[in-house]
Motif scaffolding. Structure first.
Motif, PDB file in Angstrom:
ATOM      1  N   VAL A 392     -25.773   7.622  40.187  1.00 24.03           N
ATOM      2  CA  VAL A 392     -24.878   6.962  41.139  1.00 24.03           C
ATOM      3  C   VAL A 392     -24.890   5.466  40.834  1.00 24.03           C
ATOM      4  O   VAL A 392     -25.932   4.813  40.918  1.00 24.03           O
ATOM      5  N   LEU A 393     -23.722   4.938  40.462  1.00 21.99           N
ATOM      6  CA  LEU A 393     -23.596   3.528  40.086  1.00 21.99           C
ATOM      7  C   LEU A 393     -23.550   2.629  41.323  1.00 21.99           C
ATOM      8  O   LEU A 393     -23.463   3.104  42.462  1.00 21.99           O
ATOM      9  N   GLN A 394     -23.582   1.325  41.078  1.00 28.38           N
ATOM     10  CA  GLN A 394     -23.614   0.363  42.177  1.00 28.38           C
ATOM     11  C   GLN A 394     -22.371   0.449  43.064  1.00 28.38           C
ATOM     12  O   GLN A 394     -22.443   0.175  44.270  1.00 28.38           O
ATOM     13  N   ASP A 395     -21.229   0.848  42.503  1.00 26.00           N
ATOM     14  CA  ASP A 395     -20.009   0.938  43.310  1.00 26.00           C
ATOM     15  C   ASP A 395     -19.868   2.295  44.014  1.00 26.00           C
ATOM     16  O   ASP A 395     -18.847   2.578  44.639  1.00 26.00           O
ATOM     17  N   GLY A 396     -20.895   3.148  43.877  1.00 25.38           N
ATOM     18  CA  GLY A 396     -20.885   4.429  44.556  1.00 25.38           C
ATOM     19  C   GLY A 396     -20.323   5.577  43.739  1.00 25.38           C
ATOM     20  O   GLY A 396     -20.422   6.737  44.153  1.00 25.38           O
ATOM     21  N   THR A 397     -19.727   5.282  42.597  1.00 21.42           N
ATOM     22  CA  THR A 397     -19.200   6.353  41.750  1.00 21.42           C
ATOM     23  C   THR A 397     -20.351   7.061  41.040  1.00 21.42           C
ATOM     24  O   THR A 397     -21.432   6.493  40.837  1.00 21.42           O
ATOM     25  N   THR A 398     -20.085   8.302  40.662  1.00 25.76           N
ATOM     26  CA  THR A 398     -21.109   9.139  40.041  1.00 25.76           C
ATOM     27  C   THR A 398     -20.683   9.527  38.637  1.00 25.76           C
ATOM     28  O   THR A 398     -19.507   9.778  38.377  1.00 25.76           O
ATOM     29  N   GLU A 399     -21.666   9.560  37.711  1.00 29.52           N
ATOM     30  CA  GLU A 399     -21.373   9.979  36.345  1.00 29.52           C
ATOM     31  C   GLU A 399     -22.524  10.845  35.828  1.00 29.52           C
ATOM     32  O   GLU A 399     -23.668  10.727  36.283  1.00 29.52           O
ATOM     33  N   PRO A 400     -22.222  11.741  34.870  1.00 26.65           N
ATOM     34  CA  PRO A 400     -23.283  12.588  34.316  1.00 26.65           C
ATOM     35  C   PRO A 400     -24.234  11.809  33.418  1.00 26.65           C
ATOM     36  O   PRO A 400     -23.801  10.995  32.600  1.00 26.65           O
ATOM     37  N   VAL A 401     -25.529  12.051  33.609  1.00 26.08           N
ATOM     38  CA  VAL A 401     -26.572  11.470  32.755  1.00 26.08           C
ATOM     39  C   VAL A 401     -27.146  12.542  31.838  1.00 26.08           C
ATOM     40  O   VAL A 401     -27.332  12.330  30.646  1.00 26.08           O
ATOM     41  N   PHE A 402     -27.418  13.721  32.413  1.00 26.23           N
ATOM     42  CA  PHE A 402     -27.878  14.885  31.650  1.00 26.23           C
ATOM     43  C   PHE A 402     -26.981  16.071  31.989  1.00 26.23           C
ATOM     44  O   PHE A 402     -26.553  16.232  33.145  1.00 26.23           O
ATOM     45  N   ARG A 403     -26.676  16.886  31.015  1.00 27.45           N
ATOM     46  CA  ARG A 403     -26.035  18.160  31.233  1.00 27.45           C
ATOM     47  C   ARG A 403     -26.740  19.215  30.379  1.00 27.45           C
ATOM     48  O   ARG A 403     -26.976  18.995  29.192  1.00 27.45           O
ATOM     49  N   ASN A 404     -27.086  20.317  31.037  1.00 28.44           N
ATOM     50  CA  ASN A 404     -27.780  21.422  30.340  1.00 28.44           C
ATOM     51  C   ASN A 404     -29.011  20.934  29.590  1.00 28.44           C
ATOM     52  O   ASN A 404     -29.277  21.315  28.447  1.00 28.44           O
ATOM     53  N   GLY A 405     -29.737  20.044  30.262  1.00 27.46           N
ATOM     54  CA  GLY A 405     -31.029  19.618  29.724  1.00 27.46           C
ATOM     55  C   GLY A 405     -30.990  18.555  28.657  1.00 27.46           C
ATOM     56  O   GLY A 405     -32.042  18.218  28.087  1.00 27.46           O
ATOM     57  N   THR A 406     -29.820  17.972  28.360  1.00 30.37           N
ATOM     58  CA  THR A 406     -29.777  16.943  27.321  1.00 30.37           C
ATOM     59  C   THR A 406     -28.848  15.806  27.741  1.00 30.37           C
ATOM     60  O   THR A 406     -28.129  15.901  28.728  1.00 30.37           O
ATOM     61  N   TRP A 407     -28.862  14.748  26.973  1.00 31.85           N
ATOM     62  CA  TRP A 407     -28.118  13.549  27.326  1.00 31.85           C
ATOM     63  C   TRP A 407     -26.613  13.813  27.402  1.00 31.85           C
ATOM     64  O   TRP A 407     -26.027  14.392  26.493  1.00 31.85           O
ATOM     65  N   ALA A 408     -26.004  13.361  28.500  1.00 35.15           N
ATOM     66  CA  ALA A 408     -24.549  13.310  28.595  1.00 35.15           C
ATOM     67  C   ALA A 408     -24.053  11.918  28.239  1.00 35.15           C
ATOM     68  O   ALA A 408     -22.870  11.712  27.993  1.00 35.15           O
ATOM     69  N   LEU A 409     -24.962  10.936  28.221  1.00 31.87           N
ATOM     70  CA  LEU A 409     -24.655   9.582  27.772  1.00 31.87           C
ATOM     71  C   LEU A 409     -24.748   9.514  26.248  1.00 31.87           C
ATOM     72  O   LEU A 409     -25.420  10.343  25.622  1.00 31.87           O
ATOM     73  N   ASP A 410     -24.102   8.534  25.654  1.00 26.70           N
ATOM     74  CA  ASP A 410     -24.108   8.377  24.199  1.00 26.70           C
ATOM     75  C   ASP A 410     -25.378   7.643  23.779  1.00 26.70           C
ATOM     76  O   ASP A 410     -25.392   6.436  23.576  1.00 26.70           O
ATOM     77  N   ILE A 411     -26.454   8.411  23.665  1.00 33.42           N
ATOM     78  CA  ILE A 411     -27.768   7.823  23.346  1.00 33.42           C
ATOM     79  C   ILE A 411     -28.020   7.818  21.851  1.00 33.42           C
ATOM     80  O   ILE A 411     -28.619   6.880  21.315  1.00 33.42           O
ATOM     81  N   LYS A 412     -27.598   8.853  21.136  1.00 34.60           N
ATOM     82  CA  LYS A 412     -27.972   8.996  19.719  1.00 34.60           C
ATOM     83  C   LYS A 412     -27.300   7.952  18.843  1.00 34.60           C
ATOM     84  O   LYS A 412     -26.239   7.458  19.156  1.00 34.60           O
TER      85      LYS A 412
END
Length: 412
Positions: A392-412
């Motif tokens: 949950v971001l500072q403006d209240g919006t929500t975004e995926p961080v993990f999906r199905n046990g792995t990163w949903a963010l561009d980490i690699k």
């Protein structure tokens, strides 16, 4: 057994990348007597690097069990003054600490959980000052593991002791990257990946994380000024070191009053030589208000009763399901490894390094910022291939961080 060359590489990695031992610095090494061959290599290399002094603490599971079986309660519930002085004097001198942790997971399975709780509380209280040195990075420290017979056969119950030890050596060598030509360089690259992950999370400044999986529906608020860390760290003297080897996590702290919902474990927890398995905790306003366990419920109860802070969380750690530990397919019954196969959280004390200027705050200031304090810090695993995490971001919006046990963010 493993060959001499591989043990030499592992020992060098532990000293140069783990604690990053400096010339003229003392070091304290703790190791099971069963790992004496490897420990002696570590000691020799510490002298070769230029250690001022090498202090050796030998531990023995069988002696520990005999003490729990026969010692009077007042001895179980005490901690020797000379050991307190040993730890504190080393820390005050700026020494390094290397722990070779390889305990038999079933060692204390038949011991009264009350006696285990007494001993854990005594050591927790006695080592409060020393723990402040490690948890604020005032000294360099690291934890590694090498196989012992009972531990190896717990993981590989169908193998002989010799075969189980060899199989565990093979797994550890691969997981800690000692199988590579230059393990130190491999760890430098690995630390860069973890640095990228916690840099992205720090830029996000999430207000809250929401965890959902079978048996888990948990919301964790993050305090203002929280800091994500992971991989290598820097001591207050500017020395880079790796506290855990292996490590696959990035971690921060929750707000001590901002945890609500239920969470279920996904791997066994080896707590002080006693296993807790298939357990769940329910939180309200940061505090555990209900719990249950299929195995070790009394031990879990005593853990939660260690002090007030033991009922609250001090750490949240994110680990992708495809980590090398997870992909090994093994349950290690050893938190150092299992926590790096799975997202996990910790009951008890938070690391002051996980909040801006935390290492310089007083206890009162830390508490005001929502930082949990306790004489204990116990990680347990909650991650799997079925775990989803939303931020949950500072403006209240929500975004995926993990999906199905792995990163949903561009980490690699």
């Amino acid at each position: 057994m493993i060959d001499q060359k591989t043990m030499e590489k592992y020992a060098e990695l532990a000293l140069k990348t783990g604690v990053n031992l400096q010339k003229g610095q003392p070091i304290m090494i703790t190791a099971p007597i069963e790992t004496a061959d490897f420990a002696r290599i570590v000691v020799r290399k510490a002298w070769e690097i230029g250690a001022k002094d090498v202090l050796m603490n030998w531990v023995d599971d069988e002696l520990q069990l005999l003490k729990f079986q026969h010692a009077p309660e007042e001895v179980i519930g005490s901690f020797p003054e000379w050991r307190i002085k040993q730890y504190n004097s080393l820390a005050e001198e700026g020494g390094a600490v290397l722990n070779i942790y390889s305990t038999n997971p079933d060692l204390l399975k038949d011991v009264d959980p009350k006696r285990i709780a007494l001993a854990n509380k005594a050591s927790g209280e006695a080592l409060t000052k020393f723990r402040e040195y490690t948890m604020t990075n005032r000294i360099t420290w690291s934890i590694i593991s090498v196989p012992t017979g009972d531990w190896a056969q717990k993981i590989f119950p169908n193998l002989s002791k010799e075969e189980a030890i060899k199989s565990l050596w093979d797994a550890i060598v691969k997981i800690v990257r000692v199988d590579q030509d230059d393990p130190i360089a491999a760890w430098e690259e690995h630390n860069k990946t973890l640095y990228k992950a916690h840099t992205i999370l720090n830029e996000k400044k999430y207000k809250k994380l929401i965890f959902k999986a079978p048996g888990t529906d948990l919301e964790i608020e993050l305090p203002e000024g929280h800091i994500w860390a992971g991989g290598s760290e820097k001591s207050t003297e500017g020395i880079t070191f790796n506290p855990n080897m292996p490590t696959e996590e990035v971690f921060t702290m929750p707000h001590k009053y901002g945890v609500n919902g239920t969470v279920s474990s996904t791997k066994p927890l080896n707590y002080g030589g006693s296993l807790i398995n298939h357990f769940s905790l329910t939180f309200k306003d940061g505090e555990v208000v209900d719990f249950k366990a299929e195995q070790g419920e009394d031990t879990l109860k005593h853990l939660l009763e260690t002090d007030e802070g033991a009922k609250r969380l001090g750490e949240i750690a994110l680990v992708p399901h495809e980590s090398p530990v997870s992909q090994s397919g093994l349950i290690f019954y050893n938190t150092l490894f299992d926590e790096n196969a799975s997202c996990h959280i910790a009951l008890g004390k938070a690391y002051p390094i996980n909040i801006a200027n935390g290492s310089n705050m007083t206890k009162e200031e830390l508490d005001k910022h929502g930082v949990n304090d306790s004489m204990t810090h116990v990680d347990f695993m909650i991650g799997s291939e079925k775990l989803d995490i939303d931020g949950v971001l500072q403006d209240g919006t929500t975004e995926p961080v993990f999906r199905n046990g792995t990163w949903a963010l561009d980490i690699k």
